[in-house]
Design an enzyme around this catalytic site. Structure first.
Site, mmCIF file in Angstrom:
data_model
loop_
_atom_site.group_PDB
_atom_site.id
_atom_site.type_symbol
_atom_site.label_atom_id
_atom_site.label_comp_id
_atom_site.label_asym_id
_atom_site.label_seq_id
_atom_site.Cartn_x
_atom_site.Cartn_y
_atom_site.Cartn_z
ATOM 1 N N CYS A 29 -2.392 -1.284 -1.017
ATOM 2 C CA CYS A 29 -2.764 -2.338 -0.254
ATOM 3 C C CYS A 29 -3.574 -3.550 -1.189
ATOM 4 O O CYS A 29 -3.675 -3.034 -2.246
ATOM 5 C CB CYS A 29 -4.074 -2.160 0.833
ATOM 6 S SG CYS A 29 -5.457 -1.152 0.164
ATOM 7 N N CYS A 34 -13.590 -3.427 -2.461
ATOM 8 C CA CYS A 34 -12.554 -4.381 -1.865
ATOM 9 C C CYS A 34 -13.311 -5.310 -1.170
ATOM 10 O O CYS A 34 -14.215 -4.891 -0.441
ATOM 11 C CB CYS A 34 -11.807 -3.340 -0.772
ATOM 12 S SG CYS A 34 -10.662 -4.647 0.258
ATOM 13 N N HIS A 88 -16.417 10.650 4.070
ATOM 14 C CA HIS A 88 -15.445 9.559 3.346
ATOM 15 C C HIS A 88 -16.423 8.823 2.568
ATOM 16 O O HIS A 88 -17.300 8.070 3.031
ATOM 17 C CB HIS A 88 -14.657 8.828 4.516
ATOM 18 C CG HIS A 88 -13.636 7.997 3.697
ATOM 19 N ND1 HIS A 88 -13.880 6.799 2.818
ATOM 20 C CD2 HIS A 88 -12.444 8.349 3.573
ATOM 21 C CE1 HIS A 88 -12.718 6.428 2.536
ATOM 22 N NE2 HIS A 88 -11.548 7.375 2.732
ATOM 23 N N GLU A 130 -16.084 5.621 1.599
ATOM 24 C CA GLU A 130 -16.488 4.428 2.193
ATOM 25 C C GLU A 130 -17.513 4.553 3.349
ATOM 26 O O GLU A 130 -18.371 3.525 3.219
ATOM 27 C CB GLU A 130 -15.199 3.585 3.045
ATOM 28 C CG GLU A 130 -15.499 2.088 3.232
ATOM 29 C CD GLU A 130 -14.195 1.809 4.296
ATOM 30 O OE1 GLU A 130 -12.935 2.205 3.965
ATOM 31 O OE2 GLU A 130 -14.489 1.091 5.294
ATOM 32 N N THR A 160 -12.681 0.967 7.422
ATOM 33 C CA THR A 160 -11.643 0.140 7.479
ATOM 34 C C THR A 160 -10.361 0.592 7.748
ATOM 35 O O THR A 160 -9.423 -0.042 8.237
ATOM 36 C CB THR A 160 -11.647 -0.595 5.945
ATOM 37 O OG1 THR A 160 -11.509 0.233 4.951
ATOM 38 C CG2 THR A 160 -12.746 -1.606 5.937
ATOM 39 N N ASN A 218 -5.870 7.461 5.016
ATOM 40 C CA ASN A 218 -5.089 6.594 5.877
ATOM 41 C C ASN A 218 -3.719 7.115 5.661
ATOM 42 O O ASN A 218 -2.986 6.961 6.515
ATOM 43 C CB ASN A 218 -5.298 5.202 5.092
ATOM 44 C CG ASN A 218 -4.441 5.130 3.924
ATOM 45 O OD1 ASN A 218 -3.291 4.702 3.776
ATOM 46 N ND2 ASN A 218 -5.139 5.376 2.763
ATOM 47 N N SER A 259 -2.633 4.373 -0.939
ATOM 48 C CA SER A 259 -3.028 4.509 -2.490
ATOM 49 C C SER A 259 -1.865 5.008 -2.954
ATOM 50 O O SER A 259 -1.942 5.657 -4.006
ATOM 51 C CB SER A 259 -4.351 5.407 -2.616
ATOM 52 O OG SER A 259 -3.922 6.382 -1.419
HETATM 53 S S1 SF4 Z 1 -7.423 -0.674 3.187
HETATM 54 FE FE1 SF4 Z 1 -9.199 -0.844 2.534
HETATM 55 S S2 SF4 Z 1 -9.173 -1.019 0.266
HETATM 56 FE FE2 SF4 Z 1 -7.004 -1.498 1.427
HETATM 57 S S3 SF4 Z 1 -7.296 -4.025 1.588
HETATM 58 FE FE3 SF4 Z 1 -8.057 -2.635 3.446
HETATM 59 S S4 SF4 Z 1 -10.185 -2.561 3.225
HETATM 60 FE FE4 SF4 Z 1 -9.558 -2.955 1.216
#
Ligand code: SF4
Length: 576
Positions: free
Chosen positions: A12, A95, A123, A125, A161, A219, A261
């Site tokens: 991403c 990010c 996590h 984040e 997120t 994710n 990732s």
């Molecule tokens: S998934 Fe997480 S790291 Fe990737 S663009 Fe969205 S907020 Fe940013």
């Protein structure tokens, strides 16, 4: 069998930005460089960083030097302070979308709001976000966790997120029903939302789904869960080596998606392995055809044949009577140089095309011998054409041989070889092909006009420039990992694609216009087909309609063979 790669598969924006920041860090920040926590949840990327001397620390030492890079997940504000106090410079790769959530939390915490974060408590984040909430922050992973919280006079609810969108919907409904005064911020990143929506849609149309990404990546796990919920066989793998080809053999359509990732080159490697499934179960002739294509590409014989065809087309455009020696020189020179390039450049092939890397390691002596023989035969052929072609080819061969040699001492910095000059590969390959395929036929020509010679040279060089830069686009992430600064890395993907389209348009107008003006023979009209097709390939790839396998590579090289075939048909039809 059909393979569909999800448009949203792979890095991403936030992860790409963090990976690029860390790879660029050695030239920009105080060394040694480390990341605070693993940069991303992908073991292959972490191994590569270790190889480059960029390690991950999970504890702040008492005394430190160099630079600590904060990864895309972000960290609590006090962690940044502790890193600085220990002696690190801090490079922040959080990010921007995570920063937005941090800002919302910090603003409301200052006004006395409690913060409820829907996500995994452990996590990174969420750990970072809790740091902005002060003492009144709570992480919840289920509706039971939510119900167990005390009621607050004022509170906000935000999401990690990468949270599951459906679960967050149920959280919103819970808040509306129980605490309508809580402010809910939908902070799920649209990249996550799009990825999850696409995998659900994809699952409806395919027979099996392959989800590529680290097993620790939240994710990626959620993508595998969503794919599994569809009832379709789902395979969560980290690398192509884990693919169960027999289990996938019965599927007519396979969908491939990947976590945020997962590097592009791992998705390509998975695709290349999947593309062999039908070949393993298909009739002998199809298997033979596939292996032949692969063999011709691996050995660069097809690339060299393309150079020969381009040279023949240029000779016909120039109406040069003795096309054979220049065509042969093109084949031999391109074969020799491309073999040498892959023999000495297998480091980037390790990421972009591991099959090619192992082929060049296994057969290195035979391929080196072939390169030397082809190079020598090319020089001998050029010698028969006269002293000028011989000296030009000799100079180009020396340049090609020295491309990977470190001429300057270590102390002089990072630009010690010709290949270290940013963008040099794309430009030098285009120029070298331009000389052998267009200048050599012009040298043996029939006193053609300078304008025609210039048009033909620009057309051939432009075609090769687009071909090489297009392959660079496909290899961008692997090249960046090994520190190779190709044009797409220098200019960025969007600008490079735009540049390729302009170059193609320019050479179409140049050749077509020259034929209209009578400067070039009418064969020029027919040869405009090649850049037009090339433009269609670039465009289809941009729209995600092209799959990054052997067939795409073969198709691009075939456009050069096509130029030769058009010139041959034109010669036969016009009785020349
Ligand atoms: S998934 Fe997480 S790291 Fe990737 S663009 Fe969205 S907020 Fe940013």
């Amino acid at each position: 069998m059909k393979i569909i790669i999800a448009k949203t598969a792979g890095f991403c924006m936030g992860v790409r930005r963090a990976v690029e920041m860390v790879l660029d860090a050695p030239g920009k920040h105080r060394q040694p460089i480390c990341t605070y926590g693993p940069l991303i949840h992908n073991p292959q990327v972490l191994e590569l960083l270790e190889e480059k001397g960029i390690s991950a620390i999970d504890r702040i030492p008492e005394q430190a030097s160099g630079t600590a890079l904060v990864r895309a997940h972000g960290v609590p504000p006090e962690t940044k302070e502790q890193l600085r106090d220990a002696g690190f410079d801090v490079a922040d790769a959080t990010c921007p979308r995570v920063i937005k959530v941090q800002t919302i939390i910090a603003k409301h915490a200052r006004r006395g709001h409690a913060t409820i974060i829907v996500g995994d408590r452990d996590h990174p984040e969420v750990v970072g976000l809790l740091g902005y909430a002060g003492k009144n922050g709570y992480a919840v992973a289920s509706l039971d966790d939510l119900s167990a919280l005390p009621p607050f006079d004022q509170a906000i609810i935000v999401a990690q997120t990468t949270q599951n969108i459906h679960f967050f919907e149920s959280v919103k409904n819970w808040a509306a029903a129980n605490h309508p005064h809580y402010r809910v911020f939908d902070t799920i990143c649209d990249s996550t939302a799009k990825r999850q929506a696409e995998v659900k849609k994809l699952a409806e149309t395919v027979d099996a789904i392959v989800v590529v990404g680290g097993r620790n990546s939240g994710n990626t796990q959620r993508l595998a869960e969503l794919a599994g919920d569809s009832g379709k066989p789902t395979f969560h793998i980290e690398t192509e080596a884990e693919l169960d080809l027999d289990a996938l053999a019965g599927a007519e359509t396979i969908g491939v998606t990947a976590g945020a990732s997962t590097p592009h080159w791992i998705i390509r490697r998975v695709f290349r392995r999947l593309e062999t499934i039908p070949i393993r179960h298909s009739p002998g002739w199809q298997r033979t055809m596939f292996n032949l294509q692969r063999g011709l590409l691996l050995t660069n014989i097809y690339v060299a044949a393309g150079a020969g065809c381009l040279s023949f087309a240029c000779a016909r455009l120039l109406e040069a009577p003795h096309f054979f020696p220049s065509t042969l020189v093109s084949v031999l020179y391109v074969l020799s140089m491309h073999l040498l390039h892959h023999l000495t450049g297998s480091r980037e092939d390790r990421y972009n095309d591991p099959g090619r890397a192992s082929f060049y390691t296994k057969y290195q002596y035979i391929l080196a011998l072939l390169a030397v023989v082809a190079g020598g035969a090319g020089l001998l052929t050029a010698y028969t054409m006269g002293p000028v072609p011989f000296l030009i080819l000799l100079a180009m061969s020396v340049l090609g041989l020295s491309y990977n040699i470190r001429w300057l001492p270590k102390e002089t910095g990072r630009y010690r070889r010709i290949r270290d000059i940013p963008g040099s590969k794309t430009i030098l390959i285009a120029l070298a092909w331009g000389v052998v395929t267009a200048v050599f036929p012009a040298l043996t020509g029939n006193g053609q006009s300078v304008i025609l010679a210039g048009v033909v040279i620009l057309w051939a060089t432009g075609m090769v420039f687009v071909r090489t830069a297009f392959f660079d686009l496909l290899d961008m992430q692997g090249d960046r990992i090994v520190g190779k600064e190709t044009l797409p890395i220098l200019f960025g993907e969007k600008k490079t694609r735009r540049l390729l389209k302009y170059v193609l348009l320019a050479i179409i107008l140049l050749l077509g216009g020259s034929a209209t003006m009578g400067w070039a023979p009418s064969l020029g009209y027919a040869l405009c087909v090649c850049p037009v097709f090339m433009g269609m390939v670039v465009d289809a790839d941009e729209k995600g309609k092209m799959l990054p396998g052997i067939r795409l590579e073969f198709l691009v090289e075939t456009l050069f063979v096509l130029a030769g075939l058009i010139a041959l048909a034109w010669a036969l039809l016009s009785g020349i």
